[in-house]
Design a protein around this motif. Structure first.
Motif, PDB file in Angstrom:
ATOM      1  N   GLY A  69       0.834  -1.195   0.000  1.00 49.59           N
ATOM      2  CA  GLY A  69       0.000   0.000   0.000  1.00 49.59           C
ATOM      3  C   GLY A  69       0.866   1.240   0.000  1.00 49.59           C
ATOM      4  O   GLY A  69       1.798   1.368  -0.747  1.00 49.59           O
ATOM      5  N   HIS A  70       0.507   2.190   0.864  1.00 47.98           N
ATOM      6  CA  HIS A  70       1.252   3.411   1.169  1.00 47.98           C
ATOM      7  C   HIS A  70       1.108   4.505   0.123  1.00 47.98           C
ATOM      8  O   HIS A  70       0.897   5.671   0.482  1.00 47.98           O
ATOM      9  N   THR A  71       1.219   4.202  -1.156  1.00 50.31           N
ATOM     10  CA  THR A  71       1.295   5.256  -2.169  1.00 50.31           C
ATOM     11  C   THR A  71      -0.067   5.821  -2.571  1.00 50.31           C
ATOM     12  O   THR A  71      -0.125   6.892  -3.193  1.00 50.31           O
ATOM     13  N   HIS A  72      -1.149   5.124  -2.237  1.00 48.12           N
ATOM     14  CA  HIS A  72      -2.504   5.528  -2.629  1.00 48.12           C
ATOM     15  C   HIS A  72      -2.639   5.583  -4.155  1.00 48.12           C
ATOM     16  O   HIS A  72      -3.441   6.358  -4.683  1.00 48.12           O
ATOM     17  N   LEU A  73      -1.873   4.755  -4.848  1.00 49.91           N
ATOM     18  CA  LEU A  73      -1.900   4.707  -6.311  1.00 49.91           C
ATOM     19  C   LEU A  73      -2.193   3.274  -6.762  1.00 49.91           C
ATOM     20  O   LEU A  73      -1.326   2.583  -7.286  1.00 49.91           O
ATOM     21  N   PRO A  74      -3.418   2.797  -6.561  1.00 45.60           N
ATOM     22  CA  PRO A  74      -3.730   1.395  -6.867  1.00 45.60           C
ATOM     23  C   PRO A  74      -3.501   1.081  -8.342  1.00 45.60           C
ATOM     24  O   PRO A  74      -3.989   1.789  -9.225  1.00 45.60           O
ATOM     25  N   ASN A  75      -2.729   0.027  -8.571  1.00 47.78           N
ATOM     26  CA  ASN A  75      -2.432  -0.352  -9.946  1.00 47.78           C
ATOM     27  C   ASN A  75      -1.754  -1.713  -9.923  1.00 47.78           C
ATOM     28  O   ASN A  75      -1.318  -2.183  -8.875  1.00 47.78           O
ATOM     29  N   ASP A  76      -1.673  -2.330 -11.092  1.00 46.97           N
ATOM     30  CA  ASP A  76      -0.944  -3.588 -11.263  1.00 46.97           C
ATOM     31  C   ASP A  76       0.254  -3.300 -12.163  1.00 46.97           C
ATOM     32  O   ASP A  76       0.081  -2.890 -13.315  1.00 46.97           O
ATOM     33  N   HIS A  77       1.459  -3.505 -11.643  1.00 47.64           N
ATOM     34  CA  HIS A  77       2.678  -3.207 -12.389  1.00 47.64           C
ATOM     35  C   HIS A  77       3.420  -4.503 -12.711  1.00 47.64           C
ATOM     36  O   HIS A  77       3.632  -5.325 -11.819  1.00 47.64           O
ATOM     37  N   VAL A  78       3.820  -4.655 -13.952  1.00 51.87           N
ATOM     38  CA  VAL A  78       4.676  -5.769 -14.352  1.00 51.87           C
ATOM     39  C   VAL A  78       6.115  -5.282 -14.307  1.00 51.87           C
ATOM     40  O   VAL A  78       6.477  -4.311 -14.978  1.00 51.87           O
TER      41      VAL A  78
END
Length: 270
Positions: A215-224
């Protein structure tokens, strides 16, 4: 700055054979003044069908010590409410908690009263034939040099003991000041550092894991992070929670055996 090295051996949680679905949440920043977010969390906690719940930091907007539950003010009453919700949930399913940058002072006493198991940051979770690396994520934001220096200070046991020795009212004032400073930074449009991709990849390789959940960044995403490995290296970023936002941000990441990770928006609180 370089990422913190992994402890040896890396702490590990092995999923019970009967576990079929696991939930992950973080950055709810629960506080007495945010009634809608607390109510949505309370409904979710009472009804999630997951076999285990992992809270990866910043459940609370500020935690000034476990003795807050004995305070006779609104903060104490709210802390007790949260304890009751957590305890009721832990009677149905295992609840794991990892410290964030806002609730790093949450201790064994409160965890025990809630029935929660404390997790080191990071911890490897073995589930569904994979190794998942769990973290709050703040230690991987390498461009935020000032914060990392602050983190190193406040995670020091001697510093924490000295702070907890101060009167509760003094600690509450300090927390309000830090919260006000944080809100001011947001209002001024300050841009927060993201997780360093190279550091995240290196950490996964070091832990022999394929996916980082944080968590922490408040930037929900899926990164490859790397497609040359099998399975590919990824990081899944959890959402923060804010029921008053438009649209509301109330999201759970769910892992189900045999399925791809799902992001479940709890628009109505469930």
């Amino acid at each position: 700055m370089a990422a913190e090295p992994l402890p040896t051996p890396v702490p590990e949680v092995r999923a019970a054979p009967a576990w079929r679905a696991l939930d992950f949440i973080s950055d709810l920043h629960l506080q007495a003044s945010q009634h809608a977010t607390f109510a949505a969390w309370q409904r979710y906690m009472a009804s999630t069908p997951a076999d285990a719940l992992f809270i990866l930091g910043d459940l609370f907007d500020a935690w000034v010590g476990d003795d807050i539950t004995a305070a006779s003010d609104a903060d104490g009453s709210f802390a007790l409410q949260c304890q009751q919700v957590l305890h009721a949930t832990s009677r149905r399913l295992p609840v794991y908690f990892m410290h964030g940058n806002r609730d790093f002072l949450l201790g064994e006493d409160f965890a025990r009263a809630c029935g929660m198991t404390l997790l080191a940051d990071p911890t490897v979770l073995t589930f569904d034939g994979q190794r998942w690396l769990l973290s709050h994520g703040d230690a991987l934001c390498l461009d935020d040099v000032d914060y990392l220096k602050f983190r190193q200070l406040v995670r020091n046991q001697a510093w924490q003991q000295a702070l907890l020795a101060k009167p509760l009212t003094e600690r509450q004032l300090l927390a309000r000041g830090l919260r006000s400073e944080s809100e001011s930074r947001k209002a001024n449009g300050s841009v927060y550092a993201d997780v360093d991709a190279a550091a995240a990849k290196a950490l996964l390789i070091e832990a022999s894991a394929s996916t980082l959940i944080h968590g922490h960044t408040h930037l929900p995403n899926d990164h490859v992070l790397d497609t040359t490995t099998q399975p590919p290296l990824r990081r899944l970023v959890l959402s923060d929670w804010d029921a008053a936002a438009q649209p509301p941000r109330l999201q759970v990441l769910r892992l189900q055996a045999g399925h791809a990770p799902q992001r479940l928006p709890l628009i109505s609180g469930l």
